[in-house]
Write an enzyme that holds these catalytic residues in place. Sequence first.
Site, PDB file in Angstrom:
ATOM      1  CG  HIS A   1     -37.682   3.890  20.727  1.00  0.00           C
ATOM      2  ND1 HIS A   1     -36.582   3.503  21.460  1.00  0.00           N
ATOM      3  CD2 HIS A   1     -37.262   3.900  19.445  1.00  0.00           C
ATOM      4  CE1 HIS A   1     -35.554   3.293  20.652  1.00  0.00           C
ATOM      5  NE2 HIS A   1     -35.937   3.519  19.420  1.00  0.00           N
TER       6      HIS A   1
ATOM      7  CE1 TYR B   1     -23.831   6.962  13.148  1.00  0.00           C
ATOM      8  CE2 TYR B   1     -25.428   7.406  14.862  1.00  0.00           C
ATOM      9  CZ  TYR B   1     -24.857   6.540  13.956  1.00  0.00           C
ATOM     10  OH  TYR B   1     -25.324   5.265  13.858  1.00  0.00           O
TER      11      TYR B   1
ATOM     12  NE  ARG C   1     -28.039   2.810  14.151  1.00  0.00           N
ATOM     13  CZ  ARG C   1     -29.070   2.440  14.895  1.00  0.00           C
ATOM     14  NH1 ARG C   1     -30.261   2.312  14.357  1.00  0.00           N
ATOM     15  NH2 ARG C   1     -28.922   2.170  16.173  1.00  0.00           N
TER      16      ARG C   1
ATOM     17  CG  ASP D   1     -36.509   3.827  15.591  1.00  0.00           C
ATOM     18  OD1 ASP D   1     -36.048   2.962  16.354  1.00  0.00           O
ATOM     19  OD2 ASP D   1     -36.190   5.026  15.660  1.00  0.00           O
TER      20      ASP D   1
ATOM     21  CB  CYS E   1     -33.302  -4.147  22.126  1.00  0.00           C
ATOM     22  SG  CYS E   1     -32.037  -3.642  23.311  1.00  0.00           S
TER      23      CYS E   1
ATOM     24  CE  LYS F   1     -35.241   6.767  18.007  1.00  0.00           C
ATOM     25  NZ  LYS F   1     -34.174   5.936  17.659  1.00  0.00           N
TER      26      LYS F   1
ATOM     27  CB  SER G   1     -31.209   2.142  20.851  1.00  0.00           C
ATOM     28  OG  SER G   1     -31.993   3.300  20.989  1.00  0.00           O
TER      29      SER G   1
ATOM     30  NE  ARG H   1     -30.263   7.212  20.144  1.00  0.00           N
ATOM     31  CZ  ARG H   1     -30.236   6.793  21.389  1.00  0.00           C
ATOM     32  NH1 ARG H   1     -30.168   7.658  22.392  1.00  0.00           N
ATOM     33  NH2 ARG H   1     -30.292   5.509  21.671  1.00  0.00           N
TER      34      ARG H   1
END
Length: 585
Positions: A226, A197, A367, A275, A250, A206, A248, A69
């Site tokens: 989130h 991406y 990912r 998420d 974590c 998001k 993100s 991002r």
Amino acid sequence: MTNNAKVNAWIDEMVKLLNPSEVVWITGDEDQVEELRATAVSTGEMIKLNQEKLPGCYLHRTAPNDVARVEDRTFICTKKKEDAVPMNNWMDPEEMYAKLYKLYDKSYTGKKMYVIPYMMGPVGSPFSKIGIEVTDSIYVVLNMVIMTRVGTRIIEALGTDGDFTKCLHACKDVNPDERYIVQFPEDNTIMSVNSAYGGNVLLGKKCFALRIGSYLGLKEGWMAEHMLILGLENPQGEVKYICAAFPSACGKTNLAMLIPPEAFPGYKVWTVGDDISWLNIGEDGRLWAINPESGFFGVAPGTSTKTNKNALMTTMSNTIFTNVALKDDGTVWWEGLDGDVPEHCIDWKGDEWTPDMGTKAAHPNSRFTAPAAQCPCISSEFEAAGGVPISAIIFGGRREKAAPLCYQAFDWEHGVFVGSTMASETTAAAAGTVGVVRRDPMAMRPFIGYNVGQYFQHWLDMGKKIGNQPKIFHVNWFRKDDEGHFMWPGFGDNLRVLNWIIDRCDGKVDAQETAIGYLPKPEDINVDGLDITPETLNELLSVDKDIWNNEVKSIREFYASLDTYKTIPQELYNQLDALEERLAK
Ligand code: GTP
Ligand code: SPV
Ligand code: MN
């Protein structure tokens, strides 16, 4: 394709703007999806992996300058600047539209325009919302097919008059200097250009589910967060649901799919989401969560049978891998995966790779995109229209020192203070420096679609409306000793902390009251079978006054930096004063 006049008018407008060779409506039918996969393989956009070992799996590599991002190129465009800043980039909507329309102009020439009708949330849920994404990327289509509910059934659900979020994406030249990820909350519109991406282009995630979603939540009385959602089942078969917000990379996906350690026979974790949570107040006055997504877009590096076996199992079929390494046998690899490091592979950039090169074979933000339904521990409530009732909300981040392993907020208002002051080291999920501590309120810093002070106020207001409030906690799996080693084993052993949290919710366990909140008594954390010394546990469960006095100073500066328009609620300043007083005692 539809008799919804608003949809047709917008699609006509998009065709005029983009000038595609053809318009393709995504129906969601397997034949159509399979044809798109074949096309992507024929053009090299995707690589078909070893179909015996990884059936239905593909690999995609993005441009090396397009791997995460881009927060500095992400904008919230509202008529009034103060409705978006100071935590967001802002530009006047008219100015931004003019700039973007120039970039999009005829950019689909010679290409197909894919129209993806999609739903965020279970079909039939009163909390679900519809978007339509227009894209020139098959990769985006195939990811959206996994991550959201797409196709004809969504057009049917939209009906002749339903509203939808307009989502426009164009790969254009993937030029980072002209890359824009833009939300226009007042127009229910998202525009993304010059990226291909993940979070920049899968616009349901998001951009819609958090940035537009949080704005809709403010207007309509709900919350977009989130947060992972998990159900923790005890040996008696009772399931309690927990939401957890970590920034993100974590640990949300890992916690959501946790496998309990041997010391906890009969316990089980069920995944509802990894998420994003949409949270509504139910008729019973409790807070209920749905996961708006239908897949996982998870971090690959570090995923192994030891850390997250359930995620690994989920990705064994029908998965798209992005920017991981390709092994000679047509399977995939990343740093931290089980087994030996391969002697040779093709790295995420498409170049020959051997271990002696000293570079990473997989990008740190590589990912997998995998269907949630394939997860071995998917919750039976995954498709539940009303969601699941939440007993506890957890905040957490990567903090080497300040934050203890776990503590409980005194009440909802204090919990909002705790969430608003969260801090974490930055990760590879966003472009920029990795490992710098920054404040990341509620793990939403890059995702709040409006003014941050109003967002805190919305949290306080929601708390007043929830009859039976979830208890609020803070955790930190990432505390390090002076040699830089993690002090807590993490992963499955995090259940030991979740268990204390649920016991607190049930009023079954006592706590030590400290200046920052209620901490577990060391003897109340079950460490059976763990190789951890009592000293380490004590240290993990201690509050260092010097560090916390510095925290108070730093939080004061942080609030001041956010308060350009005097929107930070007085309650939070009072909480900060109260913390300072408790520390002085
Ligand atoms: P996003 O998808 O970016 O929102 O990330 P996430 O919050 O879902 O993070 P994820 O679970 O994918 O974990 C990110 C990284 O942290 C991975 O490399 C994990 O192996 C690592 N990690 C997750 N949980 C723990 C933990 O309890 N302890 C330690 N030391 N590392 C962890
Ligand atoms: C995150 O960065 O928080 C993610 C990945 O979950 S992305 O979809 O790229 O936002
Ligand atoms: Mn995320």
